[in-house]
Design an enzyme around this catalytic site. Structure first.
Site, PDB file in Angstrom:
ATOM      1  N   THR A  53      -7.179  -6.921   6.221  1.00 34.74           N
ATOM      2  CA  THR A  53      -7.147  -5.605   5.578  1.00 34.74           C
ATOM      3  C   THR A  53      -8.484  -4.906   5.757  1.00 34.74           C
ATOM      4  O   THR A  53      -9.519  -5.566   5.909  1.00 34.74           O
ATOM      5  CB  THR A  53      -6.831  -5.736   4.068  1.00 34.74           C
ATOM      6  OG1 THR A  53      -6.849  -4.423   3.477  1.00 34.74           O
ATOM      7  CG2 THR A  53      -7.838  -6.610   3.325  1.00 34.74           C
ATOM      8  N   GLY A  54      -8.449  -3.587   5.703  1.00 38.22           N
ATOM      9  CA  GLY A  54      -9.689  -2.825   5.727  1.00 38.22           C
ATOM     10  C   GLY A  54     -10.008  -2.288   4.337  1.00 38.22           C
ATOM     11  O   GLY A  54     -10.929  -1.507   4.176  1.00 38.22           O
ATOM     12  N   ASN A  55      -9.212  -2.699   3.357  1.00 39.64           N
ATOM     13  CA  ASN A  55      -9.350  -2.150   2.002  1.00 39.64           C
ATOM     14  C   ASN A  55      -9.918  -3.206   1.051  1.00 39.64           C
ATOM     15  O   ASN A  55      -9.223  -4.149   0.664  1.00 39.64           O
ATOM     16  CB  ASN A  55      -7.971  -1.670   1.533  1.00 39.64           C
ATOM     17  CG  ASN A  55      -8.037  -0.959   0.193  1.00 39.64           C
ATOM     18  OD1 ASN A  55      -8.804  -1.341  -0.683  1.00 39.64           O
ATOM     19  ND2 ASN A  55      -7.235   0.065   0.040  1.00 39.64           N
TER      20      ASN A  55
ATOM     21  N   ASP B 214       1.267  -4.196   2.912  1.00 42.36           N
ATOM     22  CA  ASP B 214       1.452  -2.756   2.963  1.00 42.36           C
ATOM     23  C   ASP B 214       1.976  -2.326   1.602  1.00 42.36           C
ATOM     24  O   ASP B 214       2.914  -2.931   1.072  1.00 42.36           O
ATOM     25  CB  ASP B 214       2.417  -2.339   4.078  1.00 42.36           C
ATOM     26  CG  ASP B 214       2.216  -0.877   4.426  1.00 42.36           C
ATOM     27  OD1 ASP B 214       1.163  -0.552   5.018  1.00 42.36           O
ATOM     28  OD2 ASP B 214       3.068  -0.045   4.065  1.00 42.36           O
TER      29      ASP B 214
ATOM     30  N   PHE C 192      -8.736   2.521  -7.289  1.00 47.06           N
ATOM     31  CA  PHE C 192      -8.833   3.227  -6.017  1.00 47.06           C
ATOM     32  C   PHE C 192      -7.536   3.982  -5.783  1.00 47.06           C
ATOM     33  O   PHE C 192      -6.582   3.852  -6.565  1.00 47.06           O
ATOM     34  CB  PHE C 192      -9.101   2.243  -4.869  1.00 47.06           C
ATOM     35  CG  PHE C 192      -7.921   1.363  -4.537  1.00 47.06           C
ATOM     36  CD1 PHE C 192      -7.617   0.268  -5.318  1.00 47.06           C
ATOM     37  CD2 PHE C 192      -7.103   1.639  -3.443  1.00 47.06           C
ATOM     38  CE1 PHE C 192      -6.518  -0.543  -5.026  1.00 47.06           C
ATOM     39  CE2 PHE C 192      -6.010   0.834  -3.133  1.00 47.06           C
ATOM     40  CZ  PHE C 192      -5.723  -0.251  -3.931  1.00 47.06           C
ATOM     41  N   GLY C 193      -7.505   4.766  -4.730  1.00 52.11           N
ATOM     42  CA  GLY C 193      -6.281   5.463  -4.334  1.00 52.11           C
ATOM     43  C   GLY C 193      -5.635   6.219  -5.485  1.00 52.11           C
ATOM     44  O   GLY C 193      -6.280   6.993  -6.197  1.00 52.11           O
TER      45      GLY C 193
ATOM     46  N   ASP D  20      -4.603   5.091  -8.270  1.00 51.51           N
ATOM     47  CA  ASP D  20      -4.773   4.447  -9.580  1.00 51.51           C
ATOM     48  C   ASP D  20      -4.972   5.429 -10.737  1.00 51.51           C
ATOM     49  O   ASP D  20      -4.419   5.222 -11.815  1.00 51.51           O
ATOM     50  CB  ASP D  20      -5.952   3.454  -9.541  1.00 51.51           C
ATOM     51  CG  ASP D  20      -5.565   2.116  -8.932  1.00 51.51           C
ATOM     52  OD1 ASP D  20      -4.357   1.872  -8.726  1.00 51.51           O
ATOM     53  OD2 ASP D  20      -6.469   1.305  -8.662  1.00 51.51           O
TER      54      ASP D  20
ATOM     55  N   LYS E  78      -5.193  -4.930 -14.472  1.00 54.32           N
ATOM     56  CA  LYS E  78      -4.284  -4.431 -13.432  1.00 54.32           C
ATOM     57  C   LYS E  78      -3.483  -5.596 -12.840  1.00 54.32           C
ATOM     58  O   LYS E  78      -2.296  -5.487 -12.580  1.00 54.32           O
ATOM     59  CB  LYS E  78      -5.070  -3.686 -12.335  1.00 54.32           C
ATOM     60  CG  LYS E  78      -4.164  -3.089 -11.259  1.00 54.32           C
ATOM     61  CD  LYS E  78      -4.902  -2.277 -10.208  1.00 54.32           C
ATOM     62  CE  LYS E  78      -3.942  -1.838  -9.102  1.00 54.32           C
ATOM     63  NZ  LYS E  78      -4.619  -1.176  -7.972  1.00 54.32           N
TER      64      LYS E  78
ATOM     65  N   ARG F   8       0.998  -5.484  -6.561  1.00 52.89           N
ATOM     66  CA  ARG F   8       0.286  -6.378  -5.632  1.00 52.89           C
ATOM     67  C   ARG F   8       0.172  -7.781  -6.228  1.00 52.89           C
ATOM     68  O   ARG F   8       0.341  -8.784  -5.532  1.00 52.89           O
ATOM     69  CB  ARG F   8      -1.109  -5.797  -5.361  1.00 52.89           C
ATOM     70  CG  ARG F   8      -1.970  -6.636  -4.426  1.00 52.89           C
ATOM     71  CD  ARG F   8      -3.133  -5.838  -3.896  1.00 52.89           C
ATOM     72  NE  ARG F   8      -2.682  -4.667  -3.164  1.00 52.89           N
ATOM     73  CZ  ARG F   8      -2.798  -3.403  -3.625  1.00 52.89           C
ATOM     74  NH1 ARG F   8      -3.396  -3.149  -4.758  1.00 52.89           N
ATOM     75  NH2 ARG F   8      -2.305  -2.403  -2.908  1.00 52.89           N
TER      76      ARG F   8
HETATM   77  P1  ITT Z   1      -4.924  -1.860   4.802  1.00 48.76           P
HETATM   78  O1  ITT Z   1      -6.134  -1.903   5.676  1.00 48.76           O
HETATM   79  O2  ITT Z   1      -4.646  -3.163   4.135  1.00 48.76           O
HETATM   80  O3  ITT Z   1      -3.700  -1.291   5.498  1.00 48.76           O
HETATM   81  P2  ITT Z   1      -4.796   0.610   3.253  1.00 48.76           P
HETATM   82  O4  ITT Z   1      -5.856   1.234   2.396  1.00 48.76           O
HETATM   83  O5  ITT Z   1      -4.361   1.355   4.482  1.00 48.76           O
HETATM   84  O6  ITT Z   1      -5.297  -0.858   3.602  1.00 48.76           O
HETATM   85  P3  ITT Z   1      -1.989   0.507   2.333  1.00 48.76           P
HETATM   86  O7  ITT Z   1      -1.525   0.997   3.656  1.00 48.76           O
HETATM   87  O8  ITT Z   1      -1.378  -0.742   1.786  1.00 48.76           O
HETATM   88  O9  ITT Z   1      -3.587   0.301   2.299  1.00 48.76           O
HETATM   89  O10 ITT Z   1      -1.796   1.593   1.211  1.00 48.76           O
HETATM   90  C1  ITT Z   1      -1.698   2.967   1.512  1.00 48.76           C
HETATM   91  C2  ITT Z   1      -2.432   3.787   0.487  1.00 48.76           C
HETATM   92  O11 ITT Z   1      -1.739   3.711  -0.765  1.00 48.76           O
HETATM   93  C3  ITT Z   1      -3.852   3.326   0.180  1.00 48.76           C
HETATM   94  O12 ITT Z   1      -4.781   3.851   1.057  1.00 48.76           O
HETATM   95  C4  ITT Z   1      -4.047   3.851  -1.239  1.00 48.76           C
HETATM   96  O13 ITT Z   1      -4.448   5.193  -1.215  1.00 48.76           O
HETATM   97  C5  ITT Z   1      -2.643   3.739  -1.827  1.00 48.76           C
HETATM   98  N1  ITT Z   1      -2.513   2.491  -2.595  1.00 48.76           N
HETATM   99  C6  ITT Z   1      -2.029   1.291  -2.190  1.00 48.76           C
HETATM  100  N2  ITT Z   1      -2.079   0.382  -3.166  1.00 48.76           N
HETATM  101  C7  ITT Z   1      -2.617   1.021  -4.235  1.00 48.76           C
HETATM  102  C8  ITT Z   1      -2.954   0.637  -5.537  1.00 48.76           C
HETATM  103  O14 ITT Z   1      -2.780  -0.608  -5.973  1.00 48.76           O
HETATM  104  N3  ITT Z   1      -3.493   1.556  -6.341  1.00 48.76           N
HETATM  105  C9  ITT Z   1      -3.694   2.820  -5.933  1.00 48.76           C
HETATM  106  N4  ITT Z   1      -3.413   3.268  -4.724  1.00 48.76           N
HETATM  107  C10 ITT Z   1      -2.882   2.381  -3.865  1.00 48.76           C
END
Ligand code: ITT
Length: 215
Positions: free
Chosen positions: A34-36, A92, A171-172, A174, A194, A200
């Site tokens: 993952t990059g996250n 994903d 993040f994202g 949330d 969380k 997740r």
């Molecule tokens: P990878 O490198 O693992 O693909 P990613 O950031 O692209 O990391 P995803 O494709 O799984 O992650 O998720 C797509 C987006 O959805 C991510 O960039 C967040 O903005 C949002 N997201 C995913 N899971 C989340 C969470 O638990 N809470 C808030 N936002 C989330």
């Protein structure tokens, strides 16, 4: 062909995570591609409490375009395995908003990058039905097993405003997602809070229980 793994007693699974557990000696190790870093930390906390160590490796290629989250995760796992030839997991995840027929779903990363939370809140102005869910698809891949899918889903609603905790955690999406039966958004929760309710965490626990039983 993807196999979806279901274990007995899934409903009670989140109780099996001992967040206050003493660090355990870990004999099992898996790579999370993952990059996250936020995602990695959440999964690490779960797996670590269940005796599995993970490392983060960012070798992900370009994700395929698909309206199916499971298919995206499976493809990413196969692609990553082709690159590093080690047992691994990828995840994903996406936010599915009922009033928009599940959008952004598999397009969550793009939507977050472009219109962000403010844009989602703007699109939802005047909409009464604020129901939404987060979905997580974790795919494990090894030479021996091929792709195996572990899923997690958390229902909730889109808040009227962005709400973050003092530590500005999360993040994202949330700050705009409040799980059902919770007073807090994901961003107002600690990582441990969380992990007691998140999509997740549910998928990660399913994976960890299967992994400990079989690998
Ligand atoms: P990878 O490198 O693992 O693909 P990613 O950031 O692209 O990391 P995803 O494709 O799984 O992650 O998720 C797509 C987006 O959805 C991510 O960039 C967040 O903005 C949002 N997201 C995913 N899971 C989340 C969470 O638990 N809470 C808030 N936002 C989330």
């Amino acid at each position: 062909m993807r196999k979806s793994v279901k274990l007995k007693g899934e409903g009670a699974m989140l109780k099996n995570v001992n967040n206050n557990a003493e660090p355990q000696i870990k004999s099992k190790f898996v790579l999370f591609i993952t990059g996250n870093f936020h995602k990695f930390n959440e999964v690490r906390s779960i797996l670590s409490s269940m005796g599995i160590a993970i490392g983060m490796l960012c070798v992900k290629g370009k994700e395929i375009q698909s309206d199916n989250t499971n298919e995206i995760a499976e493809n990413s796992a196969i692609e990553a395995f082709d690159r590093c030839h080690l047992p691994l997991i990828v995840e994903d995840a996406g936010l599915f908003i009922d009033a928009f027929e599940g959008f952004p779903g598999p397009y969550s990363a793009y939507v977050y990058k472009t219109i962000q939370n403010k844009g989602i809140l703007k699109l939802m102005e005047g909409i009464q039905n604020r129901k939404a869910s987060f979905y997580s698809a974790i795919v494990y891949y090894s030479q021996k097993t091929g792709p195996l899918l572990f899923e997690g889903k958390t229902e909730g609603e889109i808040t009227l405003t962005e709400r973050k905790g003092e530590g500005n955690s999360g993040f994202g999406f949330d700050p705009i997602f409040q799980p059902s039966r919770s007073e807090k958004t994901f961003a107002e929760m600690t990582l441990k809070e969380k992990n007691l309710v998140s999509h997740r965490a549910k998928a990660a626990i399913k994976f960890a229980e299967w992994y400990k039983q079989t690998q």
